[in-house]
Write an enzyme that holds these catalytic residues in place. Structure first.
Site, PDB file in Angstrom:
ATOM      1  N   CYS A  13      55.917  83.632 -33.786  1.00 59.89           N
ATOM      2  CA  CYS A  13      56.393  84.796 -33.039  1.00 59.89           C
ATOM      3  C   CYS A  13      57.435  85.529 -33.871  1.00 59.89           C
ATOM      4  O   CYS A  13      57.888  85.042 -34.910  1.00 59.89           O
ATOM      5  CB  CYS A  13      56.995  84.395 -31.699  1.00 59.89           C
ATOM      6  SG  CYS A  13      58.545  83.478 -31.859  1.00 59.89           S
ATOM      7  N   CYS A  16      60.633  83.828 -34.764  1.00 60.59           N
ATOM      8  CA  CYS A  16      60.556  82.830 -35.840  1.00 60.59           C
ATOM      9  C   CYS A  16      61.110  83.422 -37.133  1.00 60.59           C
ATOM     10  O   CYS A  16      61.771  82.737 -37.919  1.00 60.59           O
ATOM     11  CB  CYS A  16      59.112  82.397 -36.076  1.00 60.59           C
ATOM     12  SG  CYS A  16      58.392  81.419 -34.753  1.00 60.59           S
ATOM     13  N   ASP A 425      63.669 121.329 -56.630  1.00 58.14           N
ATOM     14  CA  ASP A 425      63.633 121.740 -58.023  1.00 58.14           C
ATOM     15  C   ASP A 425      62.617 122.885 -58.123  1.00 58.14           C
ATOM     16  O   ASP A 425      61.753 123.030 -57.256  1.00 58.14           O
ATOM     17  CB  ASP A 425      63.207 120.557 -58.893  1.00 58.14           C
ATOM     18  CG  ASP A 425      63.169 120.906 -60.363  1.00 58.14           C
ATOM     19  OD1 ASP A 425      64.080 121.616 -60.820  1.00 58.14           O
ATOM     20  OD2 ASP A 425      62.227 120.479 -61.046  1.00 58.14           O
ATOM     21  N   ASP A 624      60.976 116.102 -59.830  1.00 57.81           N
ATOM     22  CA  ASP A 624      59.900 115.483 -60.605  1.00 57.81           C
ATOM     23  C   ASP A 624      60.143 114.016 -60.902  1.00 57.81           C
ATOM     24  O   ASP A 624      59.317 113.350 -61.514  1.00 57.81           O
ATOM     25  CB  ASP A 624      59.644 116.243 -61.908  1.00 57.81           C
ATOM     26  CG  ASP A 624      60.870 116.284 -62.813  1.00 57.81           C
ATOM     27  OD1 ASP A 624      61.784 115.450 -62.619  1.00 57.81           O
ATOM     28  OD2 ASP A 624      60.909 117.137 -63.716  1.00 57.81           O
ATOM     29  N   ASP A 628      65.348 114.939 -62.613  1.00 58.74           N
ATOM     30  CA  ASP A 628      66.114 115.005 -61.372  1.00 58.74           C
ATOM     31  C   ASP A 628      66.511 113.631 -60.848  1.00 58.74           C
ATOM     32  O   ASP A 628      66.834 113.493 -59.668  1.00 58.74           O
ATOM     33  CB  ASP A 628      65.286 115.733 -60.305  1.00 58.74           C
ATOM     34  CG  ASP A 628      64.989 117.168 -60.698  1.00 58.74           C
ATOM     35  OD1 ASP A 628      65.920 117.864 -61.115  1.00 58.74           O
ATOM     36  OD2 ASP A 628      63.819 117.580 -60.605  1.00 58.74           O
TER      37      ASP A 628
END
Length: 736
Positions: A13, A16, A425, A624, A628
């Site tokens: 479950c 757990c 950008d 990109d 950046d």
């Protein structure tokens, strides 16, 4: 620090996962541990000098779990066999429970007291359900008790165990518990039907849970098991995992490409939709790159293997998606804290309920006390609560990968839809990224003739879109020369040497920072071009600028529609670019973007984003993934456009496998839909417990005599978990 993921076997479950996580968290040298129940895996970050991963196996086994440390391929096989065996065993336990609980239920509910020895018959019919079908609940509960922890099995074992013991005593020693008219009451049907319902719920849950991991399974299935390679001049068939870097791989029409590499011989069209999402097949000729997992359509090709096995783009995607599905957002950590204390609280509530009913309840007081405590223990199981977040995230992240949207971690998915500002950008994001030289000027023709080879040689090494435009313009006019000491100056350009002469290609900032002179023809052209929408590239030696290039780019077809969509959703667009102000302004005006800035270095971009964050804005950066990187890291969420390079995946929270602006909006919609599903799941899990626990405790009994039956509680608890899973799987059908 090392990060590893391993399969976990034995979790029954969602609580757990919390128990195992809590139990392992204190180990020395283990920096962090995250256990994911739906994917049945554990991710650990540890210090290799201090921590031995074998400790995980030992400690997990102490509380009844098995962590598989085999190699990746062996682990898949081992876990697959264990999963198949577990599902088969679960099915067998369910069948036994159905066979024996059915007559118990019918006799108890419709033929109660039909004959004197009926309770004895019920006892013997109940034994197989308790000892075989329900055995795992009691075993796991005992293990938890011995380590002073609790989970769902604790609640099931307590409730059914109490019901069985109480019924057994009243069957064989009825006078022992006789209080008022309590003598003779038995709850064998409650014990067996509760176990049957819970097993049925677990069986349905287990089958549904596997569907949440379909994205990973499909990605793994993209690579062919076997392929053909040329060795010693012969074409032989080998297992894909035995391919070596540098092998020449033969891919026939209709075959899947097994490695990342380049076409050495042949031409064809390749279906890359499963990796990039692009529906149109891409033409491939000699020298073109190919990606593992894509499909060769109509021509035979020979491919030189560059990246194999875990180094391929596909392997990186699988690892990224798996890691994302195993990660936890803030909302899940909050739920985990609640779930970790939920079971002990429920046990206390059940005990209080029993005491209150026994002390002030109507006769038969003991019967009511036992019934309400059993019902509270059953109905309050936190499984639905524990499944609410991870199942929705797994499906959402899987849906994203199917659409070429790679989510790095769950926190990114949780944050993305909250964006107030999307910083963009320009080159390669809003524009096509395939600029052309529109104008150029040299000091004179002799300078051009003498220095063009140097320019072409260095520009060819750069790989920047602006440099590529210059190379394309003059590719047939000059020979190449050997380049030495090549150096990239981030956000400014490149510096390199040819024949011991140093050259500069880049922005005006690069020229100014190196005190390079601007001759009159260059200065005049620069002044004329500043007002035009061009990116200006300088070519110079150490003394003076030799040539000047005005390079223009084209705005993407869907860029305007994308900006309009952002405005409609209340997200403010902001353009930040390293290009000159006039070029950036021109694009901003074309697209109707009010906020923009040019001449921005990577550091400048990060500072602008930081300033927006100080104002309380949630900022998403779209770039990109290379130039950046700093801005992507600074933003609350970074979205890298492109082909899923390693740098992009590391810098950004989200990577788009192809440069389609529409997928930025799709990523935001995916985030919103996923978190909406999480909140729906949590609402129903919480409201279920808020309503069900008081009813189970008998809150309505003094008003209208209503008392929730333990069997109904068992059925409701089981199907609450299944309903949460089904709601999560609905995500697969949404259109983003």
């Amino acid at each position: 620090m090392k990060v590893q993921q391993y399969p976990v076997v034995g979790m029954t479950c969602a609580s757990c996962a919390i128990s195992l996580e809590t139990y392992l968290a204190h180990l020395d040298g283990l920096k962090s541990v995250a256990v994911n129940y739906p994917s049945e895996s554990i991710e650990v970050t540890y210090d290799e000098d201090i921590f031995d991963v074998n400790q995980l196996v030992v400690k997990a086994k102490e509380i009844g779990y098995q962590i598989v440390l085999s190699s990746e391929s062996d682990a898949k096989v081992e876990v697959g066999l264990i999963a198949d065996k577990r599902l088969s065993t679960l099915r067998n336990r369910l069948i036994v429970a159905l066979v024996f609980s059915s007559p118990v239920f019918v006799l108890s509910m419709f033929f109660h007291g039909m004959f004197d020895w009926q309770n004895v018959l019920l006892f013997f019919l109940t034994i197989p359900v308790i000892t075989y079908s329900g055995a795992p609940f009691f075993k796991n509960a005992w293990i938890r008790l011995s380590h002073r922890t609790t989970n769902m099995d604790t609640l099931v074992a307590l409730s059914t165990g109490i019901a069985f013991i109480f019924s057994t005593l009243n069957t064989f020693w009825p006078s022992l518990l006789a209080i008022g008219d309590a003598e003779g009451h038995v709850y064998f049907e409650s014990a067996v039907v509760i176990i049957t319902f819970i097993l049925l719920g677990k069986y349905l849950e287990e089958r549904a849970k596997h569907k949440t991991a379909e994205a990973i399974k499909k990605l793994m299935g993209l690579t062919p098991a076997n392929c053909w390679v040329i060795r010693n001049g012969e074409e032989i068939e080998v297992n894909t995992k035995d391919i070596l870097r540098g092998d020449l791989v033969v891919v026939k029409p209709g075959g899947k490409i097994p490695v990342d590499g380049r076409v050495k011989k042949g031409e064809s069209y390749v279906d890359e939709s499963m990796i990039t999402g692009e529906p149109i097949a891409v033409p491939k000729i000699k020298g073109d790159p190919v990606i593992a997992g894509t499909v060769n359509q109509n021509g035979s090709m020979r491919i030189l293997a560059d990246k194999i096995g875990s180094d391929t783009v596909l392997a990186g995607i699988i690892q990224l998606v798996t890691k994302a599905q195993n990660s936890k957002p803030a909302i899940q950590k909050w739920v985990d804290k609640i779930a970790s204390i939920f079971v002990p609280i429920v046990i206390v509530i059940a005990a209080i309920s029993a005491v209150v009913w026994y002390l002030i309840g109507p006769d038969p007081r003991l019967v009511y006390a036992i019934t309400t405590s059993i019902t509270v223990l059953i109905v309050a199981c936190p499984c639905a609560l524990g499944l609410a977040t991870p199942t929705a995230l797994m499906v959402g992240i899987g849906l994203g990968s199917k659409n070429g949207i790679l989510i790095r971690d769950a926190q990114a998915l949780e944050t993305l839809y909250k964006s107030d500002v999307i910083v963009l950008d320009k080159t390669g994001t809003l524009t096509t990224g395939k600029p052309e030289v529109k104008k150029e000027v040299w000091i004179d023709n002799d300078i051009k003739e003498n220095f063009l080879p140097a320019l072409m040689s260095i520009a060819s090494e750069s790989g920047h879109p602006l440099s590529d435009a210059i190379v394309i313009r003059h590719k047939s006019e000059a020979s190449r020369e050997p380049v030495k000491d090549f150096r990239n100056v981030v956000g400014q350009g490149v510096i390199a040497s040819i024949n011991d002469d140093q050259y500069f290609i880049g922005s005006q900032r690069l020229i100014n920072s190196n005190n390079i002179t601007l001759p009159l023809p260059i200065e005049t052209s620069l002044a004329d071009w500043q007002s035009e929408p061009f990116s200006i590239v300088f070519f110079a030696n150490k003394e003076k600028v030799l040539g000047l290039f005005a390079i223009g780019d084209t705005v993407k077809e869907n860029a305007r529609e994308f900006i309009n969509e952002l405005n409609r959703t209340g997200i403010e667009p902001y353009i930040l670019s390293g290009d000159n102000d006039s070029a950036v302004k021109h694009v901003a005006q074309q697209l109707g973007v009010a906020q923009f800035a040019g001449n921005q270095s990577p550091t400048d971009k990060a500072e602008v984003i930081k300033a927006l964050q100080v104002k309380g804005k949630v900022v998403t950066m779209v770039g990109d993934g290379v130039n950046d990187a700093g801005a992507l890291a600074q933003a609350d969420i970074g979205i890298a456009m492109g082909s899923g390079t390693d740098i992009a995946m590391e810098s950004a929270g989200v990577t788009l496998m192809y440069s389609d602006l529409g997928h930025v909006v799709k990523a935001v919609k995916l985030s919103k839909a996923t978190i909406k599903t999480v909140k729906q799941n949590l609402f129903w899990a919480f409201i279920y417990n808020i309503i069900a626990i008081p009813l189970a405790a008998g809150l309505l009994f003094p008003i209208n005599g209503f008392l929730l039956h333990p069997m109904i509680a068992g059925a409701a608890m089981s199907f609450s978990s299944v309903s949460v899973l089904m709601n999560s799987l609905r995500l697969k059908r949404i259109s983003i």
